[in-house]
Design an enzyme around this catalytic site. Structure first.
Site, PDB file in Angstrom:
ATOM      1  N   CYS A  86      33.174  34.557  51.126  1.00 43.94           N
ATOM      2  CA  CYS A  86      33.293  35.476  52.259  1.00 43.94           C
ATOM      3  C   CYS A  86      31.913  35.952  52.727  1.00 43.94           C
ATOM      4  CB  CYS A  86      34.232  36.621  51.889  1.00 43.94           C
ATOM      5  SG  CYS A  86      34.838  37.500  53.332  1.00 43.94           S
ATOM      6  N   HIS A 203      39.220  34.119  49.303  1.00 42.55           N
ATOM      7  CA  HIS A 203      38.766  34.807  48.090  1.00 42.55           C
ATOM      8  C   HIS A 203      39.455  34.281  46.829  1.00 42.55           C
ATOM      9  CE1 HIS A 203      36.456  38.232  49.800  1.00 42.55           C
ATOM     10  NE2 HIS A 203      37.173  37.958  50.874  1.00 42.55           N
ATOM     11  N   GLU A 205      38.701  34.783  43.819  1.00 37.14           N
ATOM     12  CA  GLU A 205      38.712  35.783  42.731  1.00 37.14           C
ATOM     13  C   GLU A 205      39.923  36.710  42.837  1.00 37.14           C
ATOM     14  OE1 GLU A 205      36.988  35.974  45.381  1.00 37.14           O
ATOM     15  OE2 GLU A 205      36.673  38.047  46.045  1.00 37.14           O
TER      16      GLU A 205
END
Lengths: 232, 82
Positions: A86, A203, A205
């Site tokens: 990002c 994302h 994560e």
């Protein structure tokens, strides 16, 4: 295995990345402060998401000149693996490590949603654990994620297999409705020519902790771990 | 000395904000509006350098930081400080 997460003023996904790498994947994970000038030895480095320097001027434009970035660029140029997520992706394009640019979403809105990506090159340190053409469910969370590059650059990216992820529907097809932000050619993630630097808007994560039912993001970190093991 | 710098998106690059403003102006009845491009305006105050040096240095600033030349173009003028 040792990895590092760069913390810029305004990073806000740094702790999520740290949690996944340190507690879920059990790696030796270190913070790297943006004001540091030298880098320790790392197997890979993550530039996390957020709003470094408030996104002033352009996202990533100021972070790109943080003291640590000179070392990060040297590390990448020596073949070190760097993953930008990002805002990290935005910093990588501003720094010139990745081609193209990330612009305001076509619809002028900030978009936060779960969506699907197709793995268009699984022969990279970031995607080696994915099947060819695999469809991953990973959320996006950005206002400026519309990837753009000129025609010549796009041709090079396509020719070199540098387009790693494309936004797609659940079957892996790419109709216009499966493009959340107007990115050219549905591009969600690109790598450099050597494939040791990759940026992606989604994302991973945020979907890598098994406490949550969706863990597709793990494949990206697992790929990085496997490629680092093969390297060392 | 004051550098007055304009940064705009290059032609051919979709300016989604400009498009939205264009639409709004048309909706307000300004049918003559053919196109709108949004950009940034910056004022950079300089001291202790000649105009010639300023030309070179401000160009450098634009190339390095103030504009992303992949998608943006810039132009500037230098004026005596008010």
């Amino acid at each position: 295995m040792k990895c590092g997460i760069v913390v810029f003023p305004g990073s806000n996904c740094d702790h999520d990345c740290y949690h996944i790498l340190k507690h879920v994947l059990q790696l030796d994970t270190q913070w790297i402060w943006h004001k540091d000038e030298t880098l320790d030895t790392f197997d890979f480095i993550v530039l996390p998401g957020g709003f470094s320097y408030g996104d002033y001027l352009r996202p990533g434009a100021i972070a790109r000149f943080s003291p640590i970035m000179k070392s990060v660029i040297d590390f990448a140029n020596r073949g070190g693996r760097v993953l930008g997520i990002c805002n990290g992706f935005q910093i990588l394009v501003e720094s010139g490590l990745l081609p193209g640019v990330l612009m305001d979403n076509e619809g002028q809105r900030f978009i936060c949603k779960n969506l699907t990506l197709r793995v268009d090159n699984n022969n990279t340190p970031f995607t080696s654990q994915c099947a060819p053409g695999a469809v991953l469910k990973i959320p996006i969370n950005h206002g400026q994620g519309r990837y753009f590059a000129d025609e010549e650059t796009l041709k090079q990216l396509e020719g070199n297999g540098q387009i790693i992820f494309r936004y797609c529907d659940e079957e892996g097809k790419t109709p216009e409705t499966a493009n959340p932000n107007g990115s050219i050619d549905h591009i969600a993630g690109v790598a450099n020519a050597n494939k040791n630097v990759m940026g992606m808007m989604p994302h991973p994560e945020r979907c890598a902790d098994p406490l949550w039912p969706e863990v597709d993001g793990q494949t990206i970190f697992n790929s990085l771990i496997q490629s680092s093991l093969a390297h060392s | 000395m004051l550098a007055k710098i304009h940064v705009t998106l290059k032609n051919g690059v979709l300016d989604s904000q400009g498009k939205a403003v264009h639409q709004a102006l048309n909706d307000l009845g300004y049918a003559e509006v053919e196109d709108v491009r949004l950009g940034k305006y910056m004022e950079v105050a300089l001291s202790g350098i000649s105009e010639q040096e300023a030309q070179t240095r401000v160009t450098e600033m634009c190339e390095k930081l103030l504009a992303n030349t992949v998608i943006e173009s810039y132009r500037f003028s230098l004026e005596p400080a008010e």
